[in-house]
Enzyme design. Structure first.
Site, PDB file in Angstrom:
ATOM      1  CD  GLU A 287      -2.402   1.196   2.831  1.00 34.51           C
ATOM      2  OE1 GLU A 287      -3.405   1.906   3.000  1.00 34.51           O
ATOM      3  OE2 GLU A 287      -1.899   0.490   3.732  1.00 34.51           O
ATOM      4  CE  LYS A 348      -8.252   1.002   3.673  1.00 34.66           C
ATOM      5  NZ  LYS A 348      -7.189   1.533   4.550  1.00 34.66           N
ATOM      6  CB  CYS A 394      -4.582  -1.292   4.634  1.00 38.05           C
ATOM      7  SG  CYS A 394      -4.073  -0.855   6.309  1.00 38.05           S
TER       8      CYS A 394
END
Length: 522
Positions: A287, A348, A394
């Site tokens: 990330e 995300k 994440c």
């Protein structure tokens, strides 16, 4: 209760000291059993939860310390603030437990309510289901492999329910047995027969769970095409360098060199292993891999350079920030083709509260520019010559039952993350337990690239294939196995643990109503 809750955190990763639950949960149960008002019970549950979450989320302070010169005033708030927000999720089940009669029934109700409210943490802000108690069973190694297999049917929430029930009743049985030896009054289970029944039932449940686990480990086999050969790149870039945009060129070159070395090793593995001859090579960068994050979006030359150093790979999966058409930043992962073109983009969807997303009621500007824009949710990428992959960024991996596109199941999961914000603490290990549990719940292998570690690969049983430990710049080459057959949990999600919670709560209430009626007749 504050200290008892804090001690409970020892059961969570990375310590996994499960015996502490046999002491702490019975202590909480005794207070709830003695409570005569909902306020008394709520205070007990709330203080327990505040202690638990303060102790288990201590590492959040590390993220603030990286920019301490700017946010020094915010240092006390991350762990204490999150604990304060989460404490009502333990206070409420304690208060509601007074609907059931004191004794075993109230404890059964409390276990169901605790798990139900724990599941409800997905609705707090953008969601914060961190550290469910069931993750305590994800002990590193073979022991944990066996203990977490029931998650394939009941998910981590079901494991939480079983742990709370077991801790309350087995712990109380042991404590009451000790009290009886001392000639003291027993609290919950007054007779030896009742204590033996509880322990026998617990042994039966544990035995059944272990049998199911062993069956899954030995009788359920991977099927279909192999996963790719994943080249996982861990650059080990200190977060201070990324935040300060220090040495972006050197960091970029570090990733290029590691990638070239990794892809070369993967090609040699293909040449020497006939079973892998047709397996595609895919490399993963973490990330927000490096400073100068606009580079990938704006520079075709940079993307071509990445793929030139990774020549021989069918795709590169790169974590990067990007600007959307409304000039809002998105935390994204890009799939690069061999010619450097962008094959796919995933944004995300689950943003970290107070880190990437600022709740509107917060008057102070904590998150720069008010935070990022969220993506639409789980996707499956079908890249040329690569088995279908579900990208996850994440924090998204902690959401049980919400990590894959249900209409288009991937063959493997690619999780890119950056835990460098939180230092070499419990935080990255707690995050890692979520990755492992998602592998079991979905029956899918997972490749995880983390900036500073821990980068890892799991198969569909949650068994560790390979890893790079914390604080090391290195590469991981791992041939991902095929996926397992779609699990019960993958088909039905959190419905079964939800039903189990409701059964616990309703059975306690229904029994209580019957007893009340019989008492009135007499």
């Amino acid at each position: 209760m504050l200290g008892i809750g804090a001690l409970t955190a020892l059961a969570l990763p990375p310590v996994h000291f499960l015996p502490i639950l046999l002491f702490t949960f019975p202590m909480l149960g005794q207070v709830i059993n003695r409570a005569t008002t909902w306020k008394e019970a709520a205070w007990a549950g709330g203080l327990f939860g505040f202690g638990l979450y303060t102790a288990s989320l201590y590492w959040l302070v590390n993220a603030v310390m990286i920019r301490a010169e700017e946010f020094w005033w915010f240092v006390p708030f991350p762990s204490l603030g999150c604990a304060l927000i989460l404490a009502p999720m333990t206070a409420a089940p304690a208060a509601l437990s007074l609907l059931a009669r004191p004794g075993p029934r109230r404890m059964v109700f409390f276990a169901g309510a605790w798990t139900l409210f724990d599941m409800g943490r997905v609705f707090l802000f953008s969601g914060f289901p961190w550290n469910p108690l069931g993750s305590a069973l994800a002990i590193p190694g073979r022991v944990g492999d066996v203990l977490i297999q029931p998650a394939a049917w009941i998910g981590v929430d079901g494991l939480t329910l079983l742990l709370v029930l077991g801790a309350l009743f087995c712990g109380e049985a042991l404590q009451d047995a000790w009290r009886a030896r001392q000639g003291k009054q027993c609290v919950l289970l007054p007779t030896p027969t009742s204590r033996w029944r509880v322990l026998a039932l617990a042994a039966l449940i544990v035995g059944g769970g272990l049998s199911a686990s062993l069956f899954r480990l030995h009788a359920v086999h991977p099927s279909g095409e192999n996963g790719p050969i994943a080249v996982i790149v861990q650059g080990n870039v200190p977060e201070t360098e990324k935040v300060g945009h220090q040495n972006p060129r050197d960091i970029f070159l570090r990733y290029l060199r590691l990638t070239a070395s990794g892809v070369l090793q993967a090609q040699k593995l293909k040449q020497t292993t006939p079973a892998l001859a047709s397996s595609p090579i895919v490399f993963l960068w973490p990330e927000t891999s490096f400073p100068g994050y606009d580079l990938l979006q704006d520079s075709p030359r940079a993307r071509q350079l990445i793929m030139a150093w990774g020549a021989g790979a069918e795709a590169g999966i790169i974590g990067a920030l990007r600007l959307d058409t409304d000039n809002r930043y998105r935390n994204s992962v890009l799939a690069l083709a061999p010619d450097g073109g962008i094959e796919a983009v995933y944004d995300k969807a689950r943003l970290v509260p107070f880190g990437e997303y600022q709740p509107p009621f917060i008057p102070l500007q904590i998150v720069p520019q008010g935070g990022m824009a969220a993506g639409p949710g789980p996707q499956t990428w079908h890249l040329p010559n690569v088995p279908g992959v579900g990208p996850l960024i994440c924090y998204e991996v902690i959401f049980s039952g919400a990590v894959v596109d249900e209409k288009d199941r991937p063959r493997w999961l690619a999780n890119v993350t950056n835990d460098g914000w939180f230092g070499n603490s419990a935080g990255p290990r707690q995050h890692l337990s979520s990755v492992r549990l998602r592998a079991v719940e979905e029956g899918l292998p997972v490749a995880r690239a983390a900036n500073t570690g821990i980068s890892i690969a799991y198969d569909g049983y949650g068994h560790e294939l390979k890893r790079i430990n914390w604080g090391k710049a290195d590469i991981l080459i791992v041939a991902l196995p095929p996926a397992l057959k779609k699990t019960f949990f993958a088909q039905f999600g959190r419905i079964l643990p939800l039903i189990l919670c409701l059964i616990c709560m309703l059975s306690a209430l229904i029994t209580y109503q019957k007893d009340t009626k019989s008492t009135l007749k007499r």
